[in-house]
Design a protein around this motif. Structure first.
Motif, PDB file in Angstrom:
ATOM      1  N   GLU A  13      65.981  25.888 -28.962  1.00  0.00           N
ATOM      2  CA  GLU A  13      64.549  25.583 -28.864  1.00  0.00           C
ATOM      3  C   GLU A  13      64.337  24.097 -28.582  1.00  0.00           C
ATOM      4  O   GLU A  13      63.488  23.717 -27.779  1.00  0.00           O
ATOM      5  CB  GLU A  13      63.827  25.995 -30.143  1.00  0.00           C
ATOM      6  N   GLY A  14      65.119  23.252 -29.232  1.00  0.00           N
ATOM      7  CA  GLY A  14      65.036  21.817 -28.974  1.00  0.00           C
ATOM      8  C   GLY A  14      65.385  21.490 -27.533  1.00  0.00           C
ATOM      9  O   GLY A  14      64.730  20.652 -26.899  1.00  0.00           O
ATOM     10  N   LEU A  15      66.392  22.160 -26.998  1.00  0.00           N
ATOM     11  CA  LEU A  15      66.772  21.985 -25.601  1.00  0.00           C
ATOM     12  C   LEU A  15      65.619  22.382 -24.690  1.00  0.00           C
ATOM     13  O   LEU A  15      65.307  21.678 -23.715  1.00  0.00           O
ATOM     14  CB  LEU A  15      68.021  22.807 -25.272  1.00  0.00           C
ATOM     15  N   ASN A  16      64.948  23.480 -25.013  1.00  0.00           N
ATOM     16  CA  ASN A  16      63.798  23.909 -24.214  1.00  0.00           C
ATOM     17  C   ASN A  16      62.672  22.880 -24.247  1.00  0.00           C
ATOM     18  O   ASN A  16      61.983  22.668 -23.243  1.00  0.00           O
ATOM     19  CB  ASN A  16      63.301  25.282 -24.671  1.00  0.00           C
ATOM     20  N   GLN A  17      62.481  22.227 -25.375  1.00  0.00           N
ATOM     21  CA  GLN A  17      61.457  21.190 -25.469  1.00  0.00           C
ATOM     22  C   GLN A  17      61.801  19.991 -24.589  1.00  0.00           C
ATOM     23  O   GLN A  17      60.936  19.453 -23.902  1.00  0.00           O
ATOM     24  CB  GLN A  17      61.260  20.762 -26.922  1.00  0.00           C
ATOM     25  N   VAL A  18      63.063  19.584 -24.605  1.00  0.00           N
ATOM     26  CA  VAL A  18      63.492  18.467 -23.752  1.00  0.00           C
ATOM     27  C   VAL A  18      63.343  18.860 -22.287  1.00  0.00           C
ATOM     28  O   VAL A  18      62.881  18.061 -21.459  1.00  0.00           O
ATOM     29  CB  VAL A  18      64.946  18.047 -24.071  1.00  0.00           C
ATOM     30  N   ARG A  19      63.705  20.097 -21.969  1.00  0.00           N
ATOM     31  CA  ARG A  19      63.562  20.583 -20.594  1.00  0.00           C
ATOM     32  C   ARG A  19      62.094  20.553 -20.165  1.00  0.00           C
ATOM     33  O   ARG A  19      61.768  20.125 -19.065  1.00  0.00           O
ATOM     34  CB  ARG A  19      64.133  21.999 -20.479  1.00  0.00           C
ATOM     35  N   SER A  20      61.198  20.966 -21.056  1.00  0.00           N
ATOM     36  CA  SER A  20      59.762  20.955 -20.752  1.00  0.00           C
ATOM     37  C   SER A  20      59.251  19.542 -20.535  1.00  0.00           C
ATOM     38  O   SER A  20      58.451  19.292 -19.628  1.00  0.00           O
ATOM     39  CB  SER A  20      58.964  21.609 -21.881  1.00  0.00           C
ATOM     40  N   GLN A  21      59.695  18.609 -21.367  1.00  0.00           N
ATOM     41  CA  GLN A  21      59.306  17.207 -21.199  1.00  0.00           C
ATOM     42  C   GLN A  21      59.745  16.683 -19.835  1.00  0.00           C
ATOM     43  O   GLN A  21      58.983  16.001 -19.148  1.00  0.00           O
ATOM     44  CB  GLN A  21      59.931  16.327 -22.284  1.00  0.00           C
ATOM     45  N   THR A  22      60.971  16.991 -19.469  1.00  0.00           N
ATOM     46  CA  THR A  22      61.516  16.528 -18.190  1.00  0.00           C
ATOM     47  C   THR A  22      60.724  17.125 -17.037  1.00  0.00           C
ATOM     48  O   THR A  22      60.382  16.422 -16.073  1.00  0.00           O
ATOM     49  CB  THR A  22      63.009  16.888 -18.079  1.00  0.00           C
ATOM     50  N   LYS A  87      81.176  30.494 -32.141  1.00  0.00           N
ATOM     51  CA  LYS A  87      79.985  29.672 -32.343  1.00  0.00           C
ATOM     52  C   LYS A  87      80.040  28.414 -31.475  1.00  0.00           C
ATOM     53  O   LYS A  87      79.015  27.926 -31.028  1.00  0.00           O
ATOM     54  CB  LYS A  87      79.815  29.300 -33.811  1.00  0.00           C
ATOM     55  N   ALA A  88      81.211  27.921 -31.249  1.00  0.00           N
ATOM     56  CA  ALA A  88      81.355  26.720 -30.424  1.00  0.00           C
ATOM     57  C   ALA A  88      81.253  27.038 -28.942  1.00  0.00           C
ATOM     58  O   ALA A  88      80.622  26.296 -28.188  1.00  0.00           O
ATOM     59  CB  ALA A  88      82.696  26.048 -30.713  1.00  0.00           C
ATOM     60  N   GLN A  89      81.828  28.151 -28.509  1.00  0.00           N
ATOM     61  CA  GLN A  89      81.984  28.391 -27.075  1.00  0.00           C
ATOM     62  C   GLN A  89      81.117  29.497 -26.490  1.00  0.00           C
ATOM     63  O   GLN A  89      81.151  29.689 -25.274  1.00  0.00           O
ATOM     64  CB  GLN A  89      83.447  28.721 -26.766  1.00  0.00           C
ATOM     65  N   HIS A  90      80.365  30.214 -27.288  1.00  0.00           N
ATOM     66  CA  HIS A  90      79.585  31.338 -26.751  1.00  0.00           C
ATOM     67  C   HIS A  90      78.794  30.859 -25.534  1.00  0.00           C
ATOM     68  O   HIS A  90      78.066  29.877 -25.603  1.00  0.00           O
ATOM     69  CB  HIS A  90      78.634  31.883 -27.826  1.00  0.00           C
ATOM     70  N   PRO A  91      78.940  31.536 -24.383  1.00  0.00           N
ATOM     71  CA  PRO A  91      78.331  31.039 -23.141  1.00  0.00           C
ATOM     72  C   PRO A  91      76.809  30.905 -23.175  1.00  0.00           C
ATOM     73  O   PRO A  91      76.253  30.030 -22.519  1.00  0.00           O
ATOM     74  CB  PRO A  91      78.738  32.061 -22.086  1.00  0.00           C
ATOM     75  N   ASP A  92      76.146  31.754 -23.937  1.00  0.00           N
ATOM     76  CA  ASP A  92      74.676  31.715 -23.965  1.00  0.00           C
ATOM     77  C   ASP A  92      74.118  30.865 -25.093  1.00  0.00           C
ATOM     78  O   ASP A  92      73.011  30.335 -24.979  1.00  0.00           O
ATOM     79  CB  ASP A  92      74.110  33.136 -24.099  1.00  0.00           C
ATOM     80  N   SER A  93      74.860  30.756 -26.193  1.00  0.00           N
ATOM     81  CA  SER A  93      74.258  30.099 -27.351  1.00  0.00           C
ATOM     82  C   SER A  93      75.236  29.267 -28.168  1.00  0.00           C
ATOM     83  O   SER A  93      74.893  28.833 -29.260  1.00  0.00           O
ATOM     84  CB  SER A  93      73.626  31.158 -28.247  1.00  0.00           C
ATOM     85  N   GLY A  94      76.413  29.044 -27.655  1.00  0.00           N
ATOM     86  CA  GLY A  94      77.388  28.251 -28.389  1.00  0.00           C
ATOM     87  C   GLY A  94      77.048  26.771 -28.353  1.00  0.00           C
ATOM     88  O   GLY A  94      76.293  26.295 -27.502  1.00  0.00           O
ATOM     89  N   ALA A  95      77.600  26.047 -29.299  1.00  0.00           N
ATOM     90  CA  ALA A  95      77.321  24.617 -29.411  1.00  0.00           C
ATOM     91  C   ALA A  95      77.749  23.857 -28.157  1.00  0.00           C
ATOM     92  O   ALA A  95      76.999  23.011 -27.656  1.00  0.00           O
ATOM     93  CB  ALA A  95      78.036  24.054 -30.642  1.00  0.00           C
ATOM     94  N   ILE A  96      78.905  24.139 -27.632  1.00  0.00           N
ATOM     95  CA  ILE A  96      79.418  23.398 -26.472  1.00  0.00           C
ATOM     96  C   ILE A  96      78.542  23.619 -25.238  1.00  0.00           C
ATOM     97  O   ILE A  96      78.116  22.642 -24.604  1.00  0.00           O
ATOM     98  CB  ILE A  96      80.901  23.736 -26.224  1.00  0.00           C
ATOM     99  N   PRO A  97      78.225  24.868 -24.862  1.00  0.00           N
ATOM    100  CA  PRO A  97      77.341  25.050 -23.707  1.00  0.00           C
ATOM    101  C   PRO A  97      75.951  24.434 -23.921  1.00  0.00           C
ATOM    102  O   PRO A  97      75.367  23.891 -22.973  1.00  0.00           O
ATOM    103  CB  PRO A  97      77.250  26.567 -23.542  1.00  0.00           C
ATOM    104  N   LEU A  98      75.428  24.496 -25.147  1.00  0.00           N
ATOM    105  CA  LEU A  98      74.116  23.899 -25.411  1.00  0.00           C
ATOM    106  C   LEU A  98      74.156  22.381 -25.228  1.00  0.00           C
ATOM    107  O   LEU A  98      73.250  21.798 -24.626  1.00  0.00           O
ATOM    108  CB  LEU A  98      73.641  24.247 -26.821  1.00  0.00           C
ATOM    109  N   VAL A  99      75.202  21.748 -25.724  1.00  0.00           N
ATOM    110  CA  VAL A  99      75.315  20.298 -25.577  1.00  0.00           C
ATOM    111  C   VAL A  99      75.498  19.928 -24.105  1.00  0.00           C
ATOM    112  O   VAL A  99      74.891  18.970 -23.616  1.00  0.00           O
ATOM    113  CB  VAL A  99      76.459  19.737 -26.456  1.00  0.00           C
ATOM    114  N   ASN A 100      76.301  20.693 -23.382  1.00  0.00           N
ATOM    115  CA  ASN A 100      76.472  20.425 -21.943  1.00  0.00           C
ATOM    116  C   ASN A 100      75.141  20.540 -21.197  1.00  0.00           C
ATOM    117  O   ASN A 100      74.825  19.711 -20.341  1.00  0.00           O
ATOM    118  CB  ASN A 100      77.504  21.382 -21.330  1.00  0.00           C
ATOM    119  N   GLU A 101      74.366  21.552 -21.526  1.00  0.00           N
ATOM    120  CA  GLU A 101      73.069  21.738 -20.866  1.00  0.00           C
ATOM    121  C   GLU A 101      72.101  20.615 -21.249  1.00  0.00           C
ATOM    122  O   GLU A 101      71.360  20.110 -20.403  1.00  0.00           O
ATOM    123  CB  GLU A 101      72.474  23.102 -21.228  1.00  0.00           C
ATOM    124  N   LEU A 102      72.136  20.200 -22.507  1.00  0.00           N
ATOM    125  CA  LEU A 102      71.291  19.090 -22.943  1.00  0.00           C
ATOM    126  C   LEU A 102      71.644  17.819 -22.177  1.00  0.00           C
ATOM    127  O   LEU A 102      70.758  17.084 -21.734  1.00  0.00           O
ATOM    128  CB  LEU A 102      71.425  18.865 -24.449  1.00  0.00           C
TER     129      LEU A 102
END
Length: 136
Positions: A13-22, A87-102
């Motif tokens: 959700e935080g990532l979506n907020q940053v995406r919306s701001q951008t 939890k770290a690598q899940h392609p849709d919701s893992g920590a690593i993909p989320l950080v990469n997208e952020l």
């Protein structure tokens, strides 16, 4: 994984907020409604890039999460280690993909700040040209 979100629904959700701001910044720049002083825009862009560097540093240490050891060779220990890895690598919701997208979205935001500075310069140049024409 409960609900398939890897436990990072809040981060997504935080990532979506940053995406919306951008997106908002880009829309405002595109519509000519946002022009930032070049120094201010550059400071904002550099601050965002500092965050990207901090995230990149964090990602370099993620191998510790994906290679969890010490839980034993028993099935329960192996399953628990796999859950941490998922939890770290899940392609849709893992920590690593989320950080990469952020990181990607933040770099887009830095570019948007710099685009706002270009609009400021263009507007400033146009005003100077108009004033010069008026003087002549």
């Amino acid at each position: 994984m409960a609900g398939g979100d890897g436990g990072f629904a809040g981060a997504a959700e935080g990532l979506n907020q940053v995406r919306s701001q951008t997106q908002w910044i880009n829309q405002q720049v595109g519509a000519g409604k946002l022009a930032l002083d070049p120094e201010v825009a550059e400071r904002a862009a550099k601050r965002v890039e500092e965050e990207v560097r901090a995230l990149a540093k964090l990602l370099r240490r993620t191998d510790q999460i994906t290679r969890l050891t010490g839980l034993g060779d028993y099935p329960d220990g192996q399953q628990l280690a796999q859950r941490f890895k998922d939890k770290a690598q899940h392609p849709d919701s893992g920590a690593i993909p989320l950080v990469n997208e952020l990181m990607k979205v933040l770099m887009e935001q830095a570019d948007a700040f710099r685009a706002a500075a270009k609009d400021y310069r263009s507007t400033d140049d146009q005003i100077a040209e108009d004033m010069q024409r008026g003087i002549q």
